[in-house]
Design a protein around this motif. Sequence first.
Motif: not given
Lengths: 54, 251
Positions: B41, B56, B58-59, B206
Motif C-alpha cells: 500500500g 493511501r 485508505v490502508y 487493501l
Amino acid sequence: MLKFLQMGGYAVYLWPSYALTAAVVALNIYWARRSLHGAQAEARRRLATLKAAS
Amino acid sequence: MAWVWFHRFGSPPHFYRLAGRLTPWFAWPAALLCLAGLIGGLGMAPADYQQGDGFRIVYVHAPAAWLSLMVYVVMAGTAAVGLVWRMNVAYAVAASCAAIGASFTVVALVTGMLWGRPMWGTYWEWDPRLTSELLLLFLYLGYMGLRNSIDDVGRADRASALLAIVGVVNVPIIHYSVIWWNSLHQAPSVMKFGRPTMPASMFVPLLLMLAGFTAYFVALLLTRARGEVLRRERNAHWIAEALGQGPGCKV
C-alpha cells in the motif's frame, strides 16, 4: 526517501493516521494481554484461598 | 454433530484451552498480512489520479472501519447466543468485543477526518456516513457504560445484550448510507458486487490489510475472552486445570 516521507504533500494527514492506527493496534495487544494475565493472577489467588479453605 | 461442537465450545474449560491454542494461529498470520499490505500500500501501489498519495490513508482507514462494524456484529451475535442459550462463554466473548470495537471506531473516525480535510476541505460534516459511524461509537460506549453500572454479572450480560441487539440496526445504515443518501463519503470500492473500482496493485494491499486486521481481531478477542471466562469461573477444579495445577495436568 524524503519524497516517500512527504507523500506528495499529504504527509501531515497521512502519517498521523498511520501513527494513530499503530498506537491503537499496539494498545489493544497490551490491554488484551494485561486483561488475561490479570485474570490468571486473580484465579491463582482464588484457587489458593479455595485450597486453604478445603 | 454441529450441536456437539456448539456445546463443547460453550464449555468454559474447553473454550479456555482451545482459544489459547488458536491465538498464535491468528496473531502471526495477522502480522504477516499487515506487513505485506503496508509494503504494497505504501510502497508499491501507484498514486491515485485524483487524490495523489493522500488516498493511501485508505490502508488504515478502511480496515479500522471494517473492524468497527464487524466487531459490533460479532458482539451483538454472541450476546444474542448468550441470551437465547444462556451460554456464559458467549456472554464473555460479547463483553470482550466492546473495547476493541470502540477503539477502532475512534480510529475510523479520526483517520476519516484526516482524510476528509484535504479531500473535502473539512474535518467533519454531519453527513449520513459520518453521523451513523459516530452513533456506533456511542453504542459501544453505552454498552460498556451499562455493563459497568450493573454489579451483578448475569444482569449486566442480559441488559447489555439487549442494547447490543437493538443497536445492530445501525450497522446496515452505516454500510448503505453512502448509497441511500447523497453523501460526501465516497461509495464502497471493496464491499460491493461486481468488479472492484481499483486496479489490482491498489486493491490487493487493501485486501491484505482487511484480512490482517480481521485475523488480528480474532487473536485479540480470543485472548480477552479467555481472561473474561476465567474471571467468571467459580469451579476450583477447572481453574486448577486451566492454570496447569490440576491433578493429571501437564505443568
